[in-house]
Structure formats: C-alpha cells, structure tokens
Design a protein around this motif. Structure first.
Motif, PDB file in Angstrom:
ATOM      1  N   HIS B 146      37.317  14.247  22.891  1.00 21.50           N
ATOM      2  CA  HIS B 146      37.038  14.471  24.425  1.00 21.50           C
ATOM      3  C   HIS B 146      38.271  14.642  25.201  1.00 21.50           C
ATOM      4  CE1 HIS B 146      37.176  10.073  24.933  1.00 21.50           C
ATOM      5  NE2 HIS B 146      37.798  10.447  26.073  1.00 21.50           N
ATOM      6  N   GLN B 147      39.541  14.171  24.537  1.00 23.79           N
ATOM      7  CA  GLN B 147      40.792  14.118  25.206  1.00 23.79           C
ATOM      8  C   GLN B 147      41.457  15.632  25.074  1.00 23.79           C
ATOM      9  OE1 GLN B 147      41.783  10.373  23.319  1.00 23.79           O
ATOM     10  NE2 GLN B 147      43.181  10.280  25.119  1.00 23.79           N
ATOM     11  N   PHE B 148      40.679  16.514  24.199  1.00 26.02           N
ATOM     12  CA  PHE B 148      41.786  17.612  23.796  1.00 26.02           C
ATOM     13  C   PHE B 148      40.895  18.947  24.260  1.00 26.02           C
ATOM     14  CE2 PHE B 148      44.637  15.658  21.260  1.00 26.02           C
ATOM     15  CZ  PHE B 148      44.248  14.796  20.610  1.00 26.02           C
ATOM     16  N   SER B 149      41.589  20.086  24.562  1.00 26.92           N
ATOM     17  CA  SER B 149      40.954  21.069  24.728  1.00 26.92           C
ATOM     18  C   SER B 149      40.038  21.888  23.784  1.00 26.92           C
ATOM     19  CB  SER B 149      41.855  22.376  25.563  1.00 26.92           C
ATOM     20  OG  SER B 149      42.713  22.750  24.287  1.00 26.92           O
ATOM     21  N   GLY B 150      39.357  22.980  23.816  1.00 29.13           N
ATOM     22  CA  GLY B 150      38.546  23.563  23.068  1.00 29.13           C
ATOM     23  C   GLY B 150      39.512  24.221  22.076  1.00 29.13           C
ATOM     24  N   GLY B 151      40.273  24.922  22.409  1.00 32.40           N
ATOM     25  CA  GLY B 151      41.471  25.273  21.373  1.00 32.40           C
ATOM     26  C   GLY B 151      42.028  24.224  20.447  1.00 32.40           C
ATOM     27  N   GLN B 152      42.416  23.103  20.904  1.00 34.77           N
ATOM     28  CA  GLN B 152      42.885  21.916  20.143  1.00 34.77           C
ATOM     29  C   GLN B 152      41.792  21.624  19.264  1.00 34.77           C
ATOM     30  OE1 GLN B 152      44.332  19.641  23.562  1.00 34.77           O
ATOM     31  NE2 GLN B 152      46.600  20.162  23.003  1.00 34.77           N
ATOM     32  N   CYS B 153      40.667  21.494  19.791  1.00 38.38           N
ATOM     33  CA  CYS B 153      39.897  20.918  18.828  1.00 38.38           C
ATOM     34  C   CYS B 153      39.390  21.858  17.534  1.00 38.38           C
ATOM     35  CB  CYS B 153      38.531  20.771  19.609  1.00 38.38           C
ATOM     36  SG  CYS B 153      38.519  19.151  20.637  1.00 38.38           S
ATOM     37  N   GLN B 154      39.407  23.075  17.960  1.00 32.28           N
ATOM     38  CA  GLN B 154      39.294  23.863  16.930  1.00 32.28           C
ATOM     39  C   GLN B 154      40.371  23.968  15.634  1.00 32.28           C
ATOM     40  OE1 GLN B 154      36.619  24.871  15.727  1.00 32.28           O
ATOM     41  NE2 GLN B 154      35.999  26.726  16.510  1.00 32.28           N
ATOM     42  N   ARG B 155      41.613  23.470  16.163  1.00 26.98           N
ATOM     43  CA  ARG B 155      42.619  23.666  15.277  1.00 26.98           C
ATOM     44  C   ARG B 155      42.465  22.300  14.437  1.00 26.98           C
ATOM     45  NH1 ARG B 155      47.648  26.184  16.671  1.00 26.98           N
ATOM     46  NH2 ARG B 155      47.491  27.381  18.423  1.00 26.98           N
ATOM     47  N   ILE B 156      41.753  21.314  15.270  1.00 26.45           N
ATOM     48  CA  ILE B 156      41.427  19.900  14.380  1.00 26.45           C
ATOM     49  C   ILE B 156      40.371  20.307  13.539  1.00 26.45           C
ATOM     50  CG2 ILE B 156      40.778  17.625  14.696  1.00 26.45           C
ATOM     51  CD1 ILE B 156      41.961  17.553  17.506  1.00 26.45           C
ATOM     52  N   ALA B 157      39.462  21.015  13.813  1.00 25.32           N
ATOM     53  CA  ALA B 157      38.325  21.333  12.834  1.00 25.32           C
ATOM     54  C   ALA B 157      38.832  22.008  11.574  1.00 25.32           C
ATOM     55  CB  ALA B 157      37.175  22.002  13.594  1.00 25.32           C
TER      56      ALA B 157
END
Lengths: 326, 322, 293
Positions: B146-157
C-alpha cells in the motif's frame, strides 16, 4: 464559442482536506469557462485533482472538504448553496454521467420507472406525455428500440446501453451543463468511441455544455473542442484540441500525447515515456508540480510555480521551458 | 524447434460471474519459445479465463493445453515443476500483492516453493537482483504494497514472476489499470525484459495498438471464439474480420472507421456466428452457421479468419450490392 | 513517495485511527484500570474475600468501617469479593474467547478456503449446532460432570466458536478470490501454505475485532449461569454470582446488587466500545492508497 457569455465560470477553485496545518490540497487554483454547446475536456492522471473538480461542481465534496473560489452557473453563484439548494441544481441545471453506469442506475427499478421519476420530479410531467418524452430521449441516445428498453432492468442491458440510459436520464432534466466523469472508462473499447461521439453530438444539438473528465488524452481528439490539462491540482496547459495536438507547448502534454502507441509506431521500439509517476494528491513538490519528471526542467522550476501565460487567443500554458523532446 | 505452448481446440465452461455465453470454445494457437503472442478481446471474450487456464488456475472443459511438450491435466492442476515455467502478472497490481506481506516476503515466495535449496541470504540476493532488473531500489524490499504506486506495484509483480526464471510469462491486462504516462514505462520494461531473457509471452489486452507494438502474433477473440489470428503488423494493416476492423477503429487516431453499428440488441441466444449481432455484414448464412477458421494466405502466411464475409483490403467482400 | 519507505504496517496505521476514536480510547483506559484492579486489588484491600467480619454483617457501604462497599449477608467485604470475582469473570471471558477463536478460525478458514462440498458439510454442521439450546446443554453437563470451572470455560467456548467460524468463513471466501491468492496458487504454493501464509494473516484484523466483541458475550453468559446457580461454586465467586446474591438481598442490602451490576455493565460497555472502535480502525482496504484520483 457563444457570444452570450459562458454558461459556467470557475475562478480560483481550491479544494483541500484535512487539518489546516497539514492540509492535502487536491485542487490548487483552477480557472476556466464553459460555453453552451461545447465540449471541454479536463484531462489528468490520478492525483491531478480532476475528479475533485467534478465533485465540487456538483456539490458532492465530502464533509471534510474545504472549498474556496467562485463558481458561477449562468451568472448565479453556486458557492453558498446548501444541500436543499444543490438538490434543485443537480439534475435540473447540472447533470452528471459518471464512470460506472451500474452504480448510477437503481437495480431494482426498470429504466422506464427511473426516467418517469425524473420527469415527474424535474418537470412535473406524468402519464402519456412523460412516456413520450422518455422514449424520444432514449432514441436520441441511440437506443432505437425505446419501448422495449423502457421496460428493461439495468442488468438486462449491456454496459454501453446502460451508459446511454444514464445519459438519457441525465439529459431529461434539460441541464445546461453536463459533467461526464470518465464516462467510458468502464466500457469496452469498441463502445467507447460510440458513446463519446454521442456525447459530442448531443452537446452540439441541444446546446448543453459538456465538461468531459478523463485520464486519457488520446480519446478526446475528435470529441472535445477544448482541452484543459491538469497536473498537481493545477492547469498546466489549456487550448483548442487541434492546437494542442499540433503543437503542445508543455512537456507534460507533449509526453502524454507521445507515449501512447498508435498504429503507426515502429513495432518493438522503445515507447517515448515520462519517467517517475504522478504523486498522490497533496504530495506536491515545491515549484512546478511536474518538474521532478520533466525532461526539460530548469533550476527555477523547482522553486517557483509558473503561471498560465497566454500564447494565442485560445491557448494558455504554464511553463518556464516549453517545448517537446519526445 | 517445438512450440513452447500449444493450445488445441480449447473449450472452457463459463465462469459463474461471466454470464455472457460459453467461456471459450474451439480456440487453438501455438507459441514458439521467445515469441510474443497478443490475445485481444473485450469483456466477455473469455480472455481472463484463458489466462487462468494457461497457468493452471482453471479447469478446461474440452481440448487440451500442452506446455513444453507436457499436457496440462483438465482439472486445472499443474505439477510444481511445470508451474515454475509459466508465471502470471495480473491486471490490478496492488491487489496481486498480499497486503500483509513485505515486498521481500512476496518476492521470496516463488523461491520457497521452487528453490527450497536456497537459504535466506541467497533469496535476498536474488530478490535484489530481480528488483534491479525492473528498475526498483533494494529499499523497496522493506515496504508494504500500500505504500507504492500502481506502476511500482506492477514492477514488483513482474519481478515476482521472474524470480524463478520462467520460460513463459502470461500478462493479463497488465497496463490497463495504470496511468497513461506509466503504461509506456511498464510496456518498455516488458519489452526489454522479454528480449534480454528470451521470454515467451502471452499478452492479453483490449488495446490493439499496444498489442501490435509489442507482439509478434495476434489472436482476436470474441465471446469465447477465435475470430482472427496472424502476424501482428499485417493484421492491423489489413484486418480480415469486421470485428478486428472495429477494434482498430477504436484506437484513437485510427484511419479505419468502424462498420455502421448494428442496432443495439441485448443478448440473444447464440447460434451461428458469435459476432452477427454487431456486424453490419451479417446475412442469413451468418445466423445459421458458425464460420470455421479458414486460411487467408493472401494477407499474410499465417493468417486465419473465421468469417463468412471477410474483408479484402479493408473492404467487405462477397456481399451483393456492397 | 521517497525511495526509502519506512515499513508502515497496517497495525500502525490502524492504531493511529483507533487513537482518534475518543470513545474507544476512553473504554480502553477504563478496561486497563479494571484489569489492574482485579489483578492487584485483592492484595491491597485490607479485608479478604473470605474473611468474615462478625461485627458487620450486612452493613451498607461506608468510609469508616473498613468496608468501602459494604458487606454481604455473611459479613464478607463486598469490594474484596468483587475484585476476586472480577478475576474469575475476566479469566473466563478471556480463556473461553481464546478457545472459541481458535476453534472458530481454524474451522471457518478451512471451510471458506476449501469451498465446495467440504464447506457445505462443515457449515451444515454449524447450523445443527446452532440449533442446540445452550442452556440445556450446560445444565446436562453440569449435572453429569459437576460444577467445575473448567467445564464453564469449555461449555461457553464450545458455543461461541460458531459465530466466529461463520464470520471467518465469509472473510476467507472473499479472500480466496483476491488476486494475491490467485498469484500464490499460480506460483505453486500448496493449499496449506496459502491458508497459513495468506489467508490467516489477512484474517487477523477481523478476528481481533470479533474476539473483542465475544469477550463480553462470554462474560455475560457466565454471569447468567452463575445467576441461575449453575456457575462457579463457593468459595470461588464471580460477578454473576455476586449479582445473583445481590438480587436475593435486594430489599435489605441493595448495595450488593448495585455495585457488582455497575461494574459488570461498565466492563461490557467498554469492551463493546473498544470492539466497535477496532472494527472501524481495522477496516480493510482503508490504508493510504497511492493511486486515488
């Protein structure tokens, strides 16, 4: 543009949340005018403040919101309206089409019942006359089999048809302004262009002014007469659609236009893109909100906020170092 | 080289939530190692069901899927070894990460399943490496989704999907939920990773322009049926199926225009061609008989179309009076 | 967002929200005081709960006679008895809740996650158990096994897990559809692994809330049993037993009913406030989102 003056005039709109010393500023000074029969697109990504603007115009800001600035609808102020006042304005003078038609329509009532209810409430119409008006409005939004649609429940219609029904409902009150908040985001791609075209043609025919709010700059081409690009709660660029697409002055606008692959891009090539991401509402850096991501930033962009300058009669831009690298 | 993925006459029963007709029927395609296949479809097309079937999250009703020469069991299970070879990235980046786990824990999970031989230090090292590949700093590991933006979360995924070095990546509408300015970043990332790692990809999207840009081949599906298939650029330049043409017309700035839309009719019983309700070229033949997939080598060597009245150079052919 | 995020867990964000809820905070403070009182109090009060003060049988509360809240019909100090009784009531409350949480969570999470026939079977069993009359069961058990305190724990715990299991099952079912669970399945994590590492940790929020709301139910159940004479036996006492005695002596010695009743009511009220506050604070998906429009 009409010679009779703007239908909607917004000056210095600011919307903030939270305690004053630690406030989250969603909209930081918005000015625009909307004229009858035109479609003005407000384009912004998440956190830009565009949705808050729509809510402010409909008196739907949450209880914790603080609004400043002036909003004039046909010359009359909207600033001091209480809830009862807003109820008279909404639907009758300002209509709303929002993102999810499934949520705008009452699942327990047929389309016909919902439309008749609107007609009774706003125009005191009933019976046969109301039914005729409902049918004619459904046909105007492209639902040709109007009598059949009147009898249907929302879940029996496809997404595109639901959104058309919502539009019909919104227009029943004969509002002077229609706020369309991401009206096609939840729809299929092939339906999107049809629905947007419908919005534009309705505007021109009936003289309703349309405020189209969207995150996708590409879709407004061919639909909107003018575009307002928002970022960081402010307007970065504003002008006629063709002007903007031909010669976007602001690096953000240029970036948005360039980064969507069209059908003429070289397959496999790296897409032009903007680095970083839009900060969440209220998380603004000092100076120009876009400067951390801007390929053309100068030193002063980090410390001072550029103001909107007029470049042509219809084109305004807020940038210290305009141009496009992408 | 034998294909990495072979889907043969696949049929999927429909999801309880997807009430629009059959999930999928008679879909076939192959994917070579290192190639990218785009699957284009809108809501109700069955593309998500297809994605889930390819990663063993969904049983199949008929036909079969072969991954690296092994047939996937129809009940939707998959051996652990095989699961290592195919990983998926989902549409909603934040929802695809466990909100209660740190990024490190989320990234470690595939390693715990498939590389039990690695100890904590090795897992951490691998996580840092993969994060670097997707352009994120190692400090990301301590945070929560929840601390990251959508784009960052997608990179993590994406990083999570790459942890065990799969051969095939299934991308289900991976940029649809992201801001426009971030979409291009993630697409660029996927393209460069695909090239560097020689990944095969099935890229599912509703945006034909994006698919044309990053995919070698495209398959167009509608209501569970395959309507057109072929090399990406050629398909977009010379669509043979009216639906493909309509999808192209929906791309902003396209110079194709959609067919005159058929009167909007709510769902009607399926018989004949699935697209006939929306197609301005539909004739009685289209109502009676579903068209089979036929070759159109005049357009491109691998092109197949399922249409009684396919377009020729963008114009409908074989209609009297047209 | 800076590139070095501080690990702001859900708990910290939730605690911050809870801290803003004045009623819940006040309730928490009162509860802490009550707990301290029953733990430490019996050693501080001059009289013990057993000691009989022959000179002062059934005396009303006064500041002068050494019995702050009066004495009962046997000359025992009411305050001391209330503090000792509080130990029993709270202990039963906490332990029985623990039992019900343990059984309920495991049962509900398994049923919800596995779904299908297994879930149907498990939930029908719950339905059947729901239909059993609680009181009847306890009376039967007491008659058979005697009025042992352990029995009280078990009987109450055995009934309350049903509610918890239903709630947990519902939550597990919705979690199962979340994309991060699908992602774990696609990665190849086993069912047990998913239950343990993904489902259960994401249930803690709702479990904490309902556990806090179960404690007052359990204390009330125990009080009810004691009131009927089926609860704890002498020399042990509980708030319920005290209220039962107090009801009998209502006309002559009203303080025997009033004080235990007040304390019980206050404790239950505070537990409910705290539980409600926790439910609001732990509302899932409410953590700071970065991509709001």
């Amino acid at each position: 543009m009409s010679a009779t003056g703007p239908v909607l005039q917004v000056t210095g709109l600011q919307v903030s949340y939270g305690p004053v010393h630690r406030s989250t500023d969603a909209v930081r000074g918005l000015d625009f005018e909307l004229y009858a029969g035109e479609v003005l697109a407000v384009v912004g990504e998440s956190g830009s403040g565009k949705s808050q603007t729509a809510l402010a115009l409909l008196g739907l800001l949450g209880p914790g919101a603080r609004r400043r600035g002036r909003m004039l609808l046909e010359g009359k102020s909207l600033d001091e309206l209480d809830e009862a006042g807003w109820t008279r304005v909404r639907g009758r003078r300002i209509g709303l089409v929002s993102q999810d038609p499934g949520q705008a329509l009452n699942p327990y009532l047929s389309i016909g019942k919902q439309m008749l209810e609107m007609l009774r409430w706003h125009q005191g119409l009933g019976g046969v006359k109301a039914r005729e008006q409902a049918e004619s409005m459904l046909r105007a939004v492209g639902l040709t089999d109007a009598p059949s649609v009147l009898g249907k429940y929302p879940h029996e219609l496809s997404g595109g048809m639901q959104q058309r029904a919502v539009m019909a409902l919104a227009l029943l009150g004969e509002p002077v302004v229609l706020v369309a908040d991401e009206p096609t985001t939840a729809l299929d791609v092939t339906t999107q262009s049809q629905v947007l075209a419908l919005i534009a043609s309705l505007a021109r025919q009936s003289g309703t002014a349309v405020l189209l709010i969207t995150h996708d700059l590409a879709v407004v081409r061919g639909v909107a007469d003018r575009v307002l690009v928002m970022y960081g709660g402010r307007v970065l660029e504003q002008g006629r659609t063709d002007e903007l697409f031909a010669a976007a002055g602001h690096p953000y606008t240029a970036g948005l236009i360039a980064c969507a692959p069209g059908l003429t891009s070289t397959p496999g090539s790296l897409l032009p893109s903007l680095q970083g991401q839009a900060p969440g509402a209220g998380d603004w850096p000092q100076g120009c909100p876009f400067h951390p991501r801007c390929p053309r930033r100068l030193e002063k962009c980090a410390t001072s906020m550029p103001v909107l300058e007029q470049i042509s009669t219809t084109h305004w831009r807020a940038c210290f170092n305009p141009g496009s690298d992408l | 080289m034998s294909p990495l993925l072979e889907v043969h006459d696949l049929g999927l029963s429909f999801d309880r939530s997807n009430a629009l007709g059959p999930g999928m029927s008679g879909v076939s395609f192959t994917l070579e190692p290192g190639h990218v296949l785009g699957v284009v479809g809108e809501s109700g097309s069955g593309k998500t069901s297809l994605a889930r079937a390819l990663v063993g999250l969904r049983p199949t009703r008929s036909g079969h899927i072969m991954l690296m020469g092994q047939r996937l069991p129809p009940d939707g299970t998959m051996s652990t070894d095989l699961r290592r070879q195919v990983q998926m990235v989902f549409q909603n980046p934040v929802a695809s990460l466990d909100p209660r786990m740190t990024i490190l824990q989320s990234l470690e999970e595939p390693l715990r399943v498939h590389r039990g031989d690695m100890d904590a230090r090795q897992r951490l090292a691998r996580a840092v490496d993969v994060l670097e590949m997707v352009g994120l700093p190692s400090a990301t590991l301590a945070g929560y989704p929840h601390q990251f933006s959508g784009g960052q979360c997608q990179r993590i995924a994406i990083a999570r999907a790459l942890m065990v070095q799969p051969a095939l990546l299934i991308c289900d509408e991976v940029v649809s939920a992201l801001d426009v300015s971030v979409q291009a970043q993630v697409l660029n990332l996927l393209m460069s990773l695909q090239r560097e790692l020689g990944l095969a990809m099935v890229f599912i999207s509703h945006d034909l322009a994006v698919v044309r840009h990053i995919c070698d081949q495209v398959a167009v599906i509608y209501r569970g049926g395959l309507l057109e298939q072929g090399e990406a650029v050629a398909l977009c330049a010379h669509p043979a199926h009216p639906y493909t043409r309509d999808l192209l017309a929906a791309v902003p700035g396209a110079r194709v225009s959609a067919g005159r839309p058929a009167p909007l009719a709510p769902d009607q019983p399926n018989s004949g061609c699935a697209y006939r309700h929306r197609c301005e070229l539909a004739t009685q033949l289209c109502v009676e008989r579903a068209p089979g997939l036929g070759s159109r080598m005049d357009l491109s060597p691998d092109r197949k179309v399922a249409c009684h009245h396919p377009l020729v150079s963008g114009k409908p052919a074989g209609i009297v009076g047209q | 967002m800076s590139t070095t995020p501080v690990a702001v867990t859900h708990w910290r964000a939730a605690l911050a929200r809870l801290a803003e809820n004045r009623a819940a905070m006040a309730a928490a403070v009162v509860l802490v005081l009550v707990c301290l009182a029953v733990l430490v109090g019996p050693w501080l009060v001059s009289a013990t709960s057993q000691a009989v003060d022959w000179d002062q049988i059934s005396t009303p509360p006064s500041l002068h006679n050494g019995h702050l809240l009066g004495t009962d019909a046997n000359g025992r100090d009411l305050l001391a008895r209330m503090l000792m009784g509080g130990r029993i009531s709270l202990a039963v409350g906490l332990l029985a809740t623990l039992v019900s949480v343990l059984i309920g969570v495991i049962y509900g999470a398994t049923a919800g996650y596995l779904g299908g026939r297994v879930d149907q079977l498990m939930m029908r069993a719950v339905d059947v158990l729901y239909a059993l009359p609680f009181l009847f069961l306890v009376i039967l058990l007491t008659v058979y096994f005697g009025r042992h305190i352990m029995l009280i724990f078990l009987a109450i715990g055995a009934i309350n897990w049903l509610d918890m299991s239903r709630i947990v099952r519902g939550q597990a079912m919705s979690l199962k559809r979340q994309e991060f669970v699908l992602a774990a399945q696609a990665t190849g994590v086993s069912s047990a692994g998913i239950l343990l590492r993904h489902i259960l940790p994401n249930l803690t929020g709702i479990v904490v809330v309902y556990a806090t709301l179960t404690v007052p139910q359990v204390i009330l159940a125990e009080s009810f049993l004691s009131f009927l004479g089926l609860g704890v036996q002498e020399p042990l006492t509980s708030w319920g037993s005290l209220i039962s005695e107090g009801a009998r002596e209502m006309e002559n010695a009203p303080w025997m009913l009033v004080y235990p009743g007040l304390v019980l009511g206050l404790t239950l009220l505070c537990l409910n406030f705290l539980g409600d506050g926790l439910r609001d604070a732990l509302d899932p998906m409410r953590d700071d989102r970065r991509d709001g429009t």
